[in-house]
Design a protein around this motif. Structure first.
Motif, PDB file in Angstrom:
ATOM      1  N   LEU A 140      13.417  51.464 -29.189  1.00 30.35           N
ATOM      2  CA  LEU A 140      13.756  52.540 -30.118  1.00 30.35           C
ATOM      3  C   LEU A 140      13.165  52.263 -31.492  1.00 30.35           C
ATOM      4  N   GLU A 141      12.727  53.329 -32.135  1.00 39.67           N
ATOM      5  CA  GLU A 141      12.253  53.240 -33.513  1.00 39.67           C
ATOM      6  C   GLU A 141      13.246  53.958 -34.418  1.00 39.67           C
ATOM      7  N   PHE A 142      13.744  53.248 -35.443  1.00 40.05           N
ATOM      8  CA  PHE A 142      14.677  53.812 -36.410  1.00 40.05           C
ATOM      9  C   PHE A 142      14.019  53.896 -37.788  1.00 40.05           C
ATOM     10  N   LYS A 143      14.302  54.970 -38.501  1.00 41.73           N
ATOM     11  CA  LYS A 143      13.922  55.076 -39.916  1.00 41.73           C
ATOM     12  C   LYS A 143      15.121  54.629 -40.734  1.00 41.73           C
ATOM     13  N   VAL A 144      14.946  53.634 -41.570  1.00 43.85           N
ATOM     14  CA  VAL A 144      16.078  53.006 -42.250  1.00 43.85           C
ATOM     15  C   VAL A 144      16.563  53.871 -43.405  1.00 43.85           C
ATOM     16  N   GLY A 145      17.817  54.311 -43.331  1.00 45.54           N
ATOM     17  CA  GLY A 145      18.438  55.085 -44.407  1.00 45.54           C
ATOM     18  C   GLY A 145      18.955  54.189 -45.518  1.00 45.54           C
ATOM     19  N   GLU A 146      19.245  54.799 -46.671  1.00 48.38           N
ATOM     20  CA  GLU A 146      19.639  53.991 -47.833  1.00 48.38           C
ATOM     21  C   GLU A 146      21.014  53.358 -47.670  1.00 48.38           C
ATOM     22  N   ARG A 147      21.853  53.876 -46.752  1.00 49.99           N
ATOM     23  CA  ARG A 147      23.201  53.319 -46.576  1.00 49.99           C
ATOM     24  C   ARG A 147      23.278  52.272 -45.472  1.00 49.99           C
ATOM     25  N   ALA A 148      22.173  51.935 -44.850  1.00 54.60           N
ATOM     26  CA  ALA A 148      22.181  51.017 -43.703  1.00 54.60           C
ATOM     27  C   ALA A 148      22.761  49.657 -44.090  1.00 54.60           C
ATOM     28  N   ARG A 149      23.658  49.140 -43.254  1.00 53.12           N
ATOM     29  CA  ARG A 149      24.320  47.861 -43.522  1.00 53.12           C
ATOM     30  C   ARG A 149      23.393  46.670 -43.306  1.00 53.12           C
ATOM     31  N   VAL A 150      22.255  46.907 -42.660  1.00 52.22           N
ATOM     32  CA  VAL A 150      21.333  45.795 -42.382  1.00 52.22           C
ATOM     33  C   VAL A 150      20.450  45.469 -43.581  1.00 52.22           C
ATOM     34  N   ILE A 151      20.471  46.313 -44.610  1.00 55.70           N
ATOM     35  CA  ILE A 151      19.613  46.108 -45.784  1.00 55.70           C
ATOM     36  C   ILE A 151      20.134  44.923 -46.605  1.00 55.70           C
ATOM     37  N   GLY A 152      19.184  44.145 -47.142  1.00 60.14           N
ATOM     38  CA  GLY A 152      19.559  43.092 -48.089  1.00 60.14           C
ATOM     39  C   GLY A 152      19.917  41.758 -47.475  1.00 60.14           C
ATOM     40  N   GLY A 196      12.828  35.011 -38.922  1.00 57.69           N
ATOM     41  CA  GLY A 196      14.213  34.929 -39.389  1.00 57.69           C
ATOM     42  C   GLY A 196      14.389  35.165 -40.870  1.00 57.69           C
ATOM     43  N   SER A 197      13.367  34.859 -41.675  1.00 54.82           N
ATOM     44  CA  SER A 197      13.473  34.993 -43.129  1.00 54.82           C
ATOM     45  C   SER A 197      13.172  36.412 -43.630  1.00 54.82           C
ATOM     46  N   ASP A 198      12.673  37.292 -42.754  1.00 56.27           N
ATOM     47  CA  ASP A 198      12.346  38.664 -43.164  1.00 56.27           C
ATOM     48  C   ASP A 198      13.611  39.494 -43.361  1.00 56.27           C
ATOM     49  N   GLN A 199      13.485  40.531 -44.207  1.00 58.10           N
ATOM     50  CA  GLN A 199      14.587  41.458 -44.456  1.00 58.10           C
ATOM     51  C   GLN A 199      14.154  42.882 -44.137  1.00 58.10           C
ATOM     52  N   ILE A 200      15.147  43.721 -43.845  1.00 54.86           N
ATOM     53  CA  ILE A 200      14.906  45.152 -43.614  1.00 54.86           C
ATOM     54  C   ILE A 200      15.202  45.891 -44.916  1.00 54.86           C
ATOM     55  N   GLU A 201      14.291  46.811 -45.295  1.00 58.53           N
ATOM     56  CA  GLU A 201      14.453  47.562 -46.537  1.00 58.53           C
ATOM     57  C   GLU A 201      14.563  49.055 -46.268  1.00 58.53           C
ATOM     58  N   HIS A 202      15.134  49.761 -47.231  1.00 54.78           N
ATOM     59  CA  HIS A 202      15.230  51.223 -47.154  1.00 54.78           C
ATOM     60  C   HIS A 202      13.831  51.831 -47.013  1.00 54.78           C
ATOM     61  N   GLY A 203      13.687  52.752 -46.042  1.00 50.00           N
ATOM     62  CA  GLY A 203      12.400  53.401 -45.816  1.00 50.00           C
ATOM     63  C   GLY A 203      11.560  52.755 -44.738  1.00 50.00           C
ATOM     64  N   ASP A 204      11.936  51.547 -44.310  1.00 45.81           N
ATOM     65  CA  ASP A 204      11.203  50.884 -43.229  1.00 45.81           C
ATOM     66  C   ASP A 204      11.361  51.652 -41.915  1.00 45.81           C
ATOM     67  N   SER A 205      10.401  51.476 -41.025  1.00 42.44           N
ATOM     68  CA  SER A 205      10.581  51.829 -39.616  1.00 42.44           C
ATOM     69  C   SER A 205      10.826  50.537 -38.866  1.00 42.44           C
ATOM     70  N   VAL A 206      11.904  50.506 -38.087  1.00 40.25           N
ATOM     71  CA  VAL A 206      12.282  49.290 -37.374  1.00 40.25           C
ATOM     72  C   VAL A 206      12.300  49.580 -35.873  1.00 40.25           C
ATOM     73  N   ILE A 207      11.608  48.743 -35.109  1.00 34.33           N
ATOM     74  CA  ILE A 207      11.551  48.913 -33.662  1.00 34.33           C
ATOM     75  C   ILE A 207      12.457  47.872 -33.021  1.00 34.33           C
ATOM     76  N   VAL A 208      13.368  48.362 -32.193  1.00 32.91           N
ATOM     77  CA  VAL A 208      14.372  47.521 -31.539  1.00 32.91           C
ATOM     78  C   VAL A 208      14.199  47.639 -30.033  1.00 32.91           C
ATOM     79  N   VAL A 209      14.247  46.505 -29.335  1.00 30.16           N
ATOM     80  CA  VAL A 209      14.210  46.496 -27.872  1.00 30.16           C
ATOM     81  C   VAL A 209      15.515  45.894 -27.370  1.00 30.16           C
TER      82      VAL A 209
END
Length: 451
Positions: A384-396, A424-437
């Motif tokens: 799945l590909e997700f577009k990261v919204g500004e309220r996502a708990r995974v940010i930061g 492991g050191s990477d972070q997810i930011e608002h506006g990213d596209s994230v691919i999850v398997v």
């Protein structure tokens, strides 16, 4: 969500099955009592017999209160009429299956005029899938994310492969390419691997990376990708028309064998640059005469799964080219895997994937929505590909700090066009596209990856 599905054929039943598994309230309309009875006995759904375009039938099914109506009967015109009536009486969203190539140019106009949410064309989706495979024949399956910037490619590890016996964490050190193995099928089992996972011959692996990195990786492990220049297709239906048109635009030579004379004449009109052969595509003599041994790719697209399997097995025994078969019954997949045919496409599952992605996005209008969804490794896992919204708990948080569900992997992050194979050191930011398997089903929001 309350969903009404009009049409209980191959596509309708597959949709009903998949959406019922995701917990939706499903009502199915069909003119065949036997088909409805089968769905009601097998699945937790309500069946209503009748004409899906009739106002009284739609009212009985509760279309006026429905979140979504999906019309997938065998008639394009009936599907359009179902959606028009549904929209008039209060259905929030409507999806119609429209397969006739003559309607293609009118779809945008119809969508605007009738307020439809989406059109779906299983044959066009199947042709697109086959075209992708033929452009990269070393892979058995290719799915694209982030508008083509990222590919998810499935290959089989053959005997004597340099990957046999290697733990995944050594791949970058050995080959210096940024790829990620995100799913492994070993026999009946599917693994979402970590860095310590050791690959074995016979494994089917799904790799994610940019197309350029995947090509570099293939070269590094000794997989030579021969460009497809000639394609032999058996069967002259709608998929063949859409596929031939795409392949001809790519500069490939296309030959089509079709048994029906009237259909041959029609194909000659629609595809003047293709070679159309009137004859029985199951005839060994004809296949040899038309060059099955020398073609770069062979595609079996008859209306019968059994014929496509036999034809593909025969072509595989005669040719070193790429073999692709259209199969609708999932029960045949094990037979096909054991036969050596690597690439199989199923129009009904492609359609279901498209609609399920849309439904999941509807249920999640405020969060990080599903942009793309594919079922991989014989429908046993999802990418799945997700577009990261500004309220996502995974940010930061770094990926190491995130408490992810089991059997789940963040395969890729796309940030402003840049592809990141995550560590492991990477972070997810608002506006990213994230691919999850994952082997977990029903992820609707990026935050659903957390425990």
């Amino acid at each position: 969500m309350k969903i009404v599905i009009v049409g209980d054929g191959k596509v309708g039943y597959t949709l009903t099955e998949q959406l019922a598994k995701e917990g939706h309230d499903i009502v199915v309309i069909d003119s065949s009592q036997q088909a409805l009875q089968n769905s009601m006995n097998s699945l937790d759904v309500i069946g209503i017999r009748g004409n899906g375009a009739a106002l009284e039938v739609q009212m009985e099914a509760g279309v006026n209160r429905a979140d979504l109506l999906i019309a997938v009967t065998s008639s394009d015109e009936l599907n359009l009429l179902c959606c028009i009536v549904a929209k008039k009486i209060g259905a929030r969203h409507t999806i119609a299956r429209v397969r006739n190539p003559e309607y293609t140019k009118q779809l945008v106009l119809m969508k605007e005029e009738f307020g439809m949410s989406m059109f779906i064309n299983p044959e066009f989706l199947a042709a697109l899938e086959i075209s992708r495979i033929l452009r990269f024949p070393s892979a058995s399956k290719i799915d694209s994310f982030a508008k083509g910037r990222v590919d998810l490619v499935e290959i089989k590890i053959n005997e004597n492969s340099p990957l046999d016996g290697y733990p995944l964490h050594t791949l970058y050190e050995k080959y210096k390419v940024k790829v990620l193995v995100c799913a492994v099928q070993r026999g009946e089992r599917v693994f979402i691997p970590d860095g310590n996972f050791v690959l074995r011959s016979g494994d089917r692996i799904s790799i994610t990376a940019s197309p350029a990195e995947i090509e570099s990786f293939f070269r590094a492990i000794g997989i030579v990708s021969h460009k497809v220049r000639s394609v032999l297709i058996v069967g002259g239906g709608r998929i063949t028309y859409y596929l031939a048109r795409q392949l001809l635009e790519l500069g490939m030579k296309v030959k089509i064998i079709e048994i029906d004379r009237a259909r041959c004449d029609k194909l000659c009109e629609m595809l003047p640059d293709a070679d159309i052969i009137h004859g029985d595509g199951t005839s060994e003599e004809l296949l040899l005469e038309e060059g099955v041994e020398n073609t770069d790719a062979f595609v079996a697209l008859t209306d019968m799964d059994e014929e496509n399997i036999i034809l593909s097995m025969y072509a595989a025994s005669k040719s070193q080219g790429k073999i692709v078969a259209k199969i609708n019954r999932i029960s045949f997949l094990e037979i096909i895997e054991n036969s050596g045919i690597e690439s199989v496409i199923s129009p009904k599952y492609l359609t279901a994937n498209q609609i399920i992605r849309y439904v999941r996005a509807l249920r999640n209008s405020l969060g990080s929505k599903v942009e793309t969804l594919y079922r991989i490794v014989n429908n046993k896992a999802e990418a799945l590909e997700f577009k990261v919204g500004e309220r996502a708990r995974v940010i930061g948080k770094t990926l190491t700090q995130l408490e992810l569900k089991e059997n789940l992997l963040i395969a890729c992050i796309v940030r402003k066009g840049r592809i990141i194979i995550p560590r492991g050191s990477d972070q997810i930011e608002h506006g990213d596209s994230v691919i999850v398997v994952t082997t977990n089903s029903s992820l609707r929001d990026l935050d659903d990856i957390l425990k």
